[in-house]
Scaffold this motif. Structure first.
Motif, PDB file in Angstrom:
ATOM      1  N   THR A   1      71.805   3.189  50.482  1.00  0.00           N
ATOM      2  CA  THR A   1      72.022   3.909  51.766  1.00  0.00           C
ATOM      3  C   THR A   1      73.088   3.344  52.525  1.00  0.00           C
ATOM      4  OG1 THR A   1      69.626   4.141  51.358  1.00  0.00           O
ATOM      5  CG2 THR A   1      70.462   4.603  53.740  1.00  0.00           C
ATOM      6  N   ALA A   2      73.996   4.561  53.027  1.00  0.00           N
ATOM      7  CA  ALA A   2      75.084   3.996  53.848  1.00  0.00           C
ATOM      8  C   ALA A   2      74.648   3.291  55.259  1.00  0.00           C
ATOM      9  CB  ALA A   2      75.760   5.326  54.275  1.00  0.00           C
ATOM     10  N   GLY A   3      75.485   2.350  55.376  1.00  0.00           N
ATOM     11  CA  GLY A   3      75.251   1.543  56.486  1.00  0.00           C
ATOM     12  C   GLY A   3      76.309   0.267  56.706  1.00  0.00           C
ATOM     13  N   LYS A   4      75.841  -0.325  57.734  1.00  0.00           N
ATOM     14  CA  LYS A   4      76.995  -1.455  57.994  1.00  0.00           C
ATOM     15  C   LYS A   4      76.208  -2.809  58.520  1.00  0.00           C
ATOM     16  CE  LYS A   4      80.690   1.254  57.965  1.00  0.00           C
ATOM     17  NZ  LYS A   4      81.583   1.183  56.941  1.00  0.00           N
ATOM     18  N   VAL A   5      76.973  -3.859  58.325  1.00  0.00           N
ATOM     19  CA  VAL A   5      76.319  -5.101  58.487  1.00  0.00           C
ATOM     20  C   VAL A   5      76.903  -5.324  59.836  1.00  0.00           C
ATOM     21  CG1 VAL A   5      76.299  -7.499  58.374  1.00  0.00           C
ATOM     22  CG2 VAL A   5      76.286  -6.095  56.157  1.00  0.00           C
ATOM     23  N   VAL A   6      76.015  -5.487  60.877  1.00  0.00           N
ATOM     24  CA  VAL A   6      76.389  -5.591  62.349  1.00  0.00           C
ATOM     25  C   VAL A   6      76.125  -6.775  63.278  1.00  0.00           C
ATOM     26  CG1 VAL A   6      76.261  -3.038  62.540  1.00  0.00           C
ATOM     27  CG2 VAL A   6      74.225  -4.064  63.190  1.00  0.00           C
ATOM     28  N   TYR A   7      75.428  -7.822  62.389  1.00  0.00           N
ATOM     29  CA  TYR A   7      75.279  -9.141  62.932  1.00  0.00           C
ATOM     30  C   TYR A   7      74.842  -9.841  61.696  1.00  0.00           C
ATOM     31  CZ  TYR A   7      72.682 -12.781  65.291  1.00  0.00           C
ATOM     32  OH  TYR A   7      72.342 -14.023  65.872  1.00  0.00           O
ATOM     33  N   ARG A   8      75.168 -11.294  62.005  1.00  0.00           N
ATOM     34  CA  ARG A   8      75.062 -12.138  60.758  1.00  0.00           C
ATOM     35  C   ARG A   8      75.010 -13.437  61.308  1.00  0.00           C
ATOM     36  NH1 ARG A   8      79.778 -11.828  57.850  1.00  0.00           N
ATOM     37  NH2 ARG A   8      78.828 -10.330  56.324  1.00  0.00           N
ATOM     38  N   ASN A   9      73.929 -14.330  61.099  1.00  0.00           N
ATOM     39  CA  ASN A   9      73.903 -15.558  61.578  1.00  0.00           C
ATOM     40  C   ASN A   9      73.633 -16.535  60.004  1.00  0.00           C
ATOM     41  OD1 ASN A   9      71.070 -15.672  60.993  1.00  0.00           O
ATOM     42  ND2 ASN A   9      70.616 -15.152  63.075  1.00  0.00           N
ATOM     43  N   GLU A  10      73.389 -17.930  60.389  1.00  0.00           N
ATOM     44  CA  GLU A  10      73.080 -18.610  58.950  1.00  0.00           C
ATOM     45  C   GLU A  10      71.636 -18.204  58.188  1.00  0.00           C
ATOM     46  OE1 GLU A  10      70.846 -20.488  62.549  1.00  0.00           O
ATOM     47  OE2 GLU A  10      72.895 -19.657  62.127  1.00  0.00           O
ATOM     48  N   LEU A  11      71.163 -17.576  58.721  1.00  0.00           N
ATOM     49  CA  LEU A  11      69.720 -17.017  58.256  1.00  0.00           C
ATOM     50  C   LEU A  11      69.604 -15.692  57.539  1.00  0.00           C
ATOM     51  CD1 LEU A  11      67.120 -18.609  57.410  1.00  0.00           C
ATOM     52  CD2 LEU A  11      66.077 -17.855  59.581  1.00  0.00           C
ATOM     53  N   MET A  12      70.151 -14.824  58.368  1.00  0.00           N
ATOM     54  CA  MET A  12      70.020 -13.254  58.001  1.00  0.00           C
ATOM     55  C   MET A  12      71.132 -12.461  58.344  1.00  0.00           C
ATOM     56  SD  MET A  12      69.598 -10.972  60.993  1.00  0.00           S
ATOM     57  CE  MET A  12      69.146 -11.252  62.813  1.00  0.00           C
ATOM     58  N   GLU A  13      71.431 -11.370  57.649  1.00  0.00           N
ATOM     59  CA  GLU A  13      72.479 -10.227  58.073  1.00  0.00           C
ATOM     60  C   GLU A  13      71.413  -9.130  58.807  1.00  0.00           C
ATOM     61  OE1 GLU A  13      76.247 -10.702  55.198  1.00  0.00           O
ATOM     62  OE2 GLU A  13      74.533  -9.385  54.524  1.00  0.00           O
ATOM     63  N   LEU A  14      71.953  -8.343  59.653  1.00  0.00           N
ATOM     64  CA  LEU A  14      71.394  -7.005  60.215  1.00  0.00           C
ATOM     65  C   LEU A  14      72.303  -5.906  59.785  1.00  0.00           C
ATOM     66  CD1 LEU A  14      69.173  -6.153  61.812  1.00  0.00           C
ATOM     67  CD2 LEU A  14      70.458  -6.066  63.857  1.00  0.00           C
ATOM     68  N   ILE A  15      71.503  -5.075  59.157  1.00  0.00           N
ATOM     69  CA  ILE A  15      72.295  -3.784  58.460  1.00  0.00           C
ATOM     70  C   ILE A  15      71.710  -2.581  59.496  1.00  0.00           C
ATOM     71  CG2 ILE A  15      72.368  -2.409  56.585  1.00  0.00           C
ATOM     72  CD1 ILE A  15      71.694  -4.730  54.731  1.00  0.00           C
ATOM     73  N   GLN A  16      72.561  -1.999  59.846  1.00  0.00           N
ATOM     74  CA  GLN A  16      72.336  -0.851  60.656  1.00  0.00           C
ATOM     75  C   GLN A  16      72.731   0.538  59.646  1.00  0.00           C
ATOM     76  OE1 GLN A  16      74.696  -0.221  64.486  1.00  0.00           O
ATOM     77  NE2 GLN A  16      73.800   2.010  64.733  1.00  0.00           N
ATOM     78  N   TYR A  17      71.988   1.335  59.556  1.00  0.00           N
ATOM     79  CA  TYR A  17      72.166   2.630  58.502  1.00  0.00           C
ATOM     80  C   TYR A  17      72.884   3.761  59.357  1.00  0.00           C
ATOM     81  CZ  TYR A  17      69.677  -0.067  55.097  1.00  0.00           C
ATOM     82  OH  TYR A  17      69.519  -0.958  54.225  1.00  0.00           O
ATOM     83  N   ALA A  18      73.819   4.400  58.605  1.00  0.00           N
ATOM     84  CA  ALA A  18      74.434   5.359  59.297  1.00  0.00           C
ATOM     85  C   ALA A  18      73.394   6.587  59.505  1.00  0.00           C
ATOM     86  CB  ALA A  18      75.605   5.954  58.386  1.00  0.00           C
ATOM     87  N   PRO A  19      73.558   7.271  60.554  1.00  0.00           N
ATOM     88  CA  PRO A  19      72.719   8.546  60.851  1.00  0.00           C
ATOM     89  C   PRO A  19      72.866   9.770  59.701  1.00  0.00           C
ATOM     90  CG  PRO A  19      74.271   8.723  62.560  1.00  0.00           C
ATOM     91  CD  PRO A  19      74.688   7.268  61.588  1.00  0.00           C
ATOM     92  N   ALA A  20      71.909  10.354  59.614  1.00  0.00           N
ATOM     93  CA  ALA A  20      72.003  11.606  58.680  1.00  0.00           C
ATOM     94  C   ALA A  20      71.616  12.962  59.359  1.00  0.00           C
ATOM     95  CB  ALA A  20      71.000  11.362  57.294  1.00  0.00           C
ATOM     96  N   THR A  21      71.281  12.762  60.449  1.00  0.00           N
ATOM     97  CA  THR A  21      71.044  14.000  61.499  1.00  0.00           C
ATOM     98  C   THR A  21      71.933  13.936  62.480  1.00  0.00           C
ATOM     99  OG1 THR A  21      69.100  12.779  62.107  1.00  0.00           O
ATOM    100  CG2 THR A  21      68.512  14.028  60.477  1.00  0.00           C
ATOM    101  N   ALA A  22      71.790  15.191  63.217  1.00  0.00           N
ATOM    102  CA  ALA A  22      72.801  15.428  64.471  1.00  0.00           C
ATOM    103  C   ALA A  22      71.982  14.769  65.418  1.00  0.00           C
ATOM    104  CB  ALA A  22      72.954  16.865  64.887  1.00  0.00           C
ATOM    105  N   LYS A  23      70.864  14.566  65.560  1.00  0.00           N
ATOM    106  CA  LYS A  23      70.051  14.078  66.598  1.00  0.00           C
ATOM    107  C   LYS A  23      68.993  13.230  66.105  1.00  0.00           C
ATOM    108  CE  LYS A  23      71.244  16.493  70.294  1.00  0.00           C
ATOM    109  NZ  LYS A  23      71.881  15.729  71.589  1.00  0.00           N
ATOM    110  N   VAL A  24      68.416  12.194  66.586  1.00  0.00           N
ATOM    111  CA  VAL A  24      67.772  11.111  66.281  1.00  0.00           C
ATOM    112  C   VAL A  24      66.582  10.736  67.323  1.00  0.00           C
ATOM    113  CG1 VAL A  24      69.336   9.967  64.768  1.00  0.00           C
ATOM    114  CG2 VAL A  24      69.074   9.330  67.124  1.00  0.00           C
ATOM    115  N   THR A  25      65.395  10.265  66.855  1.00  0.00           N
ATOM    116  CA  THR A  25      64.700   9.669  67.723  1.00  0.00           C
ATOM    117  C   THR A  25      64.933   8.706  68.383  1.00  0.00           C
ATOM    118  OG1 THR A  25      62.997  10.241  66.008  1.00  0.00           O
ATOM    119  CG2 THR A  25      62.228   8.785  67.661  1.00  0.00           C
ATOM    120  N   ALA A  26      64.860   8.882  69.896  1.00  0.00           N
ATOM    121  CA  ALA A  26      65.112   7.784  70.685  1.00  0.00           C
ATOM    122  C   ALA A  26      64.960   6.362  70.497  1.00  0.00           C
ATOM    123  CB  ALA A  26      64.694   8.095  72.178  1.00  0.00           C
ATOM    124  N   GLU A  27      64.037   6.053  69.880  1.00  0.00           N
ATOM    125  CA  GLU A  27      63.485   4.756  69.872  1.00  0.00           C
ATOM    126  C   GLU A  27      63.987   4.284  68.209  1.00  0.00           C
ATOM    127  OE1 GLU A  27      60.641   6.302  72.631  1.00  0.00           O
ATOM    128  OE2 GLU A  27      61.069   6.867  70.525  1.00  0.00           O
TER     129      GLU A  27
END
Length: 573
Positions: free
Chosen positions: A197-223
């Motif tokens: 699934t398409a996404g980007k690593v947007v944060y990294r520390n010594e314990l984990m990476e945080l992946i944010q996935y690219a939107p697939a719809t024109a609008k998204v749920t706010a939360e």
């Protein structure tokens, strides 16, 4: 003296390697307790003798008919779900008689290890488990000259099945020594076939990476949705193939999804503790999501051990008046460990000491040591049946994305695993109100956001009644789901497969507690996957507002894009 204490720890660690982390004292104690109490239980002995005599008598009447090809109503049948004797050869004489002899022994031992007067409940469970393991090893299916399927295949192929099995064994041994995965796992490279699934690593520390996935719809749920997977295994069980990806399902249904990808620790991470996973894992991820999607509450979801640490984090946030959560979802995650299933059987102080010294020496709990414990829970399916297929029948198990993921294991830091075993499994501090975070006790009842909990019917790691106990401790709206399947298959069950069933029922805040068995009789059953029900639930407990997709990362707030998903940590072995 310190030097002698260190020597003691080293000797125990060496012994733990030999015993695979099992304490022989715990094993001997259980068997001794059982034998002594059974010796004093004359009534139990008489009942066992009568049971054996009854079955032998029934066998005596049944065997002549079986020998002439008229076996009707055999004395015993395999338990439901036991497929070892499914081959038609087991229904013919003399193999059907062999099966009956085994089933009589299996039934007798099941009865002999239960309800022995005076026997400690824990020892009863331990002896019953060990008896099952011994019987599984001695099953006629595992003895080539007693297994009609092996005999037939060998005669048909002139022994070439055994040659293929030998070749399979050599290949598997070479792969093991080379540190490679099992045969066929290379067909599912991470980032190419699974975790795509398409996404980007947007944060990294010594314990984990945080992946944010690219939107697939024109609008998204706010939360947005933040997923916290277990660090026992790699995160991409929730992003397998496109057809079986929970992440992709959420994204295509208009959700902004973030997921944590944990590092695979080594001996340098020996001092990483359980609270580090909360602070540098869950809380660091929440902070990053809040910077990328500011002023929005977050739907947090935790799977297995990730759900446990998420529940700890949520209770801590509630105590500290941190209201960033919109909801809490726990997938096959336990918060009370009093009835945590067979994994608890040999976890007493003696066993814990042995494991602790092993981890102290290594710096971590090795993947093979964990895998062995999980396989023992279902040795029929995960060990012996596979050995027969691969090395006697000369067949290769078909590798699937899920089984390839299951072989991609991770280690556990020594300090974290020690704190986890003692604080949660041994002492059950979280549900008992004795679990402290930053020096102050937390309480699950402080959680006020709506809660969605999923358990599975055949879960040997997090039994569903244990998962259900969240209803005893959380003081909020709780929607509980009981899905068919096991710990992994019951969770990874996309709607497009249209298989399985689930029950679902919501208990509102203020309503009376319902015990799990009563709940099971009240909750309506639905066909298919629980994913759409969860999607609808998220929409119902959120604001219901649609918004433009947030930007990928937040460079202006110190969170630039660090690379493409699935990131770097997932590839560490």
């Amino acid at each position: 003296m310190p030097g002698f204490a260190t020597f003691d720890r080293l000797s125990r660690a060496m012994f733990a390697r030999i015993s695979q982390g099992v304490s022989p004292l715990a094993v001997a104690d259980a068997w001794t307790d059982w034998a002594l109490h059974l010796e004093l239980a004359l009534g139990k002995q008489e009942a066992l003798a009568m049971r054996a005599a009854t079955f032998l008598l029934r066998l005596g009447f049944w065997l002549p008919r079986a020998a002439i090809g008229e076996p009707e109503n055999p004395p015993l049948r395999p338990p439901e779900g036991d497929r070892r004797f499914a081959d038609e050869g087991w229904s013919a004489y003399p193999f059907n008689a062999i099966v009956q002899g085994f089933l009589v022994a299996d039934d007798w031992w099941r009865e002999a290890t239960r309800q022995v007067p005076g026997l400690v409940r824990r020892h009863e469970a331990e002896v019953a488990f060990m008896a099952r393991q011994i019987l599984d090893i001695a099953a006629p299916t595992n003895i080539p000259w007693l297994n009609p399927e092996i005999i037939r295949r060998t005669l048909q192929e002139g022994g070439f099945n055994l040659l293929r099995g030998w070749s399979n064994w050599i290949e598997d041994a070479e792969r093991l020594l080379a540190g490679q995965g099992p045969y066929g796992a290379e067909a599912f490279p991470v980032g190419e076939v699974v975790a795509t699934t398409a996404g980007k690593v947007v944060y990294r520390n010594e314990l984990m990476e945080l992946i944010q996935y690219a939107p697939a719809t024109a609008k998204v749920t706010a939360e947005p949705v933040l997923i916290v997977p277990a660090w026992i295994m790699k995160y991409y069980i929730l992003d397998l193939t496109p057809e079986t990806s929970l992440v992709r399902y959420l994204v295509t249904n208009g959700h902004t999804v973030f997921i944590i990808s944990w590092i695979n620790p080594d001996r340098h991470d020996r001092n990483v503790g359980l609270d580090d996973y909360r602070r540098h894992g869950v809380m660091a991820a929440l902070d990053a999501v809040s910077r990328i999607v500011p002023d929005r509450a977050i739907h947090a979801c935790g799977y297995c051990l990730g759900g446990t640490i998420l529940a700890i984090a949520a209770a801590t946030m509630a105590r500290d008046h941190d209201d960033r959560l919109a909801s809490l979802t726990l997938l096959a995650a336990q918060t009370d460990f009093a009835d945590a299933g067979d994994l608890m059987l040999f976890l007493d102080e003696r066993q814990f000491l042995l494991l602790e010294d092993l981890m102290w020496d290594q710096g971590y709990l090795d993947t093979r040591q964990m895998a062995g414990a999980f396989q023992a829970l279902r040795s029929n399916e995960l060990v012996w049946s596979r050995l027969i297929r691969n090395y006697m029948l000369g067949e290769r198990d078909r590798m699937t994305p899920l089984s390839a993921w299951n072989s991609d294991q991770t280690r556990m830091p020594a300090r974290m695993h020690s704190e986890y075993l003692r604080g949660l499994f041994l002492e059950n501090r979280l549900s008992a109100g004795r679990f402290a975070v930053e020096g102050r006790v937390i309480a699950l009842r402080d959680i006020r956001v709506p809660l969605f909990a999923v358990a599975t019917t055949r879960d040997h790691i997090a039994p569903w009644r244990s998962v259900y106990k969240i209803a005893l401790f959380a003081d909020t709206d709780i929607t509980f789901v009981l899905a068919s399947g096991g710990h992994n298959v019951g969770v990874v069950n996309p709607p497009n497969q249209s298989i399985g069933t689930f029950q679902i029922l919501t208990r509102r805040h203020g309503e009376r507690y319902v015990d799990p068995d009563t709940w099971a009789t009240l909750a309506p059953e639905r066909q298919g996957s629980w994913w759409p029900a969860w999607r609808d639930w998220i929409g119902g407990v959120g604001t219901g507002c649609a918004a433009d997709p947030p930007p990928m990362a937040a460079p202006s707030r110190g969170l630039p894009v660090l690379g493409d998903a699935p990131g770097a940590y997932v590839h560490e072995r």
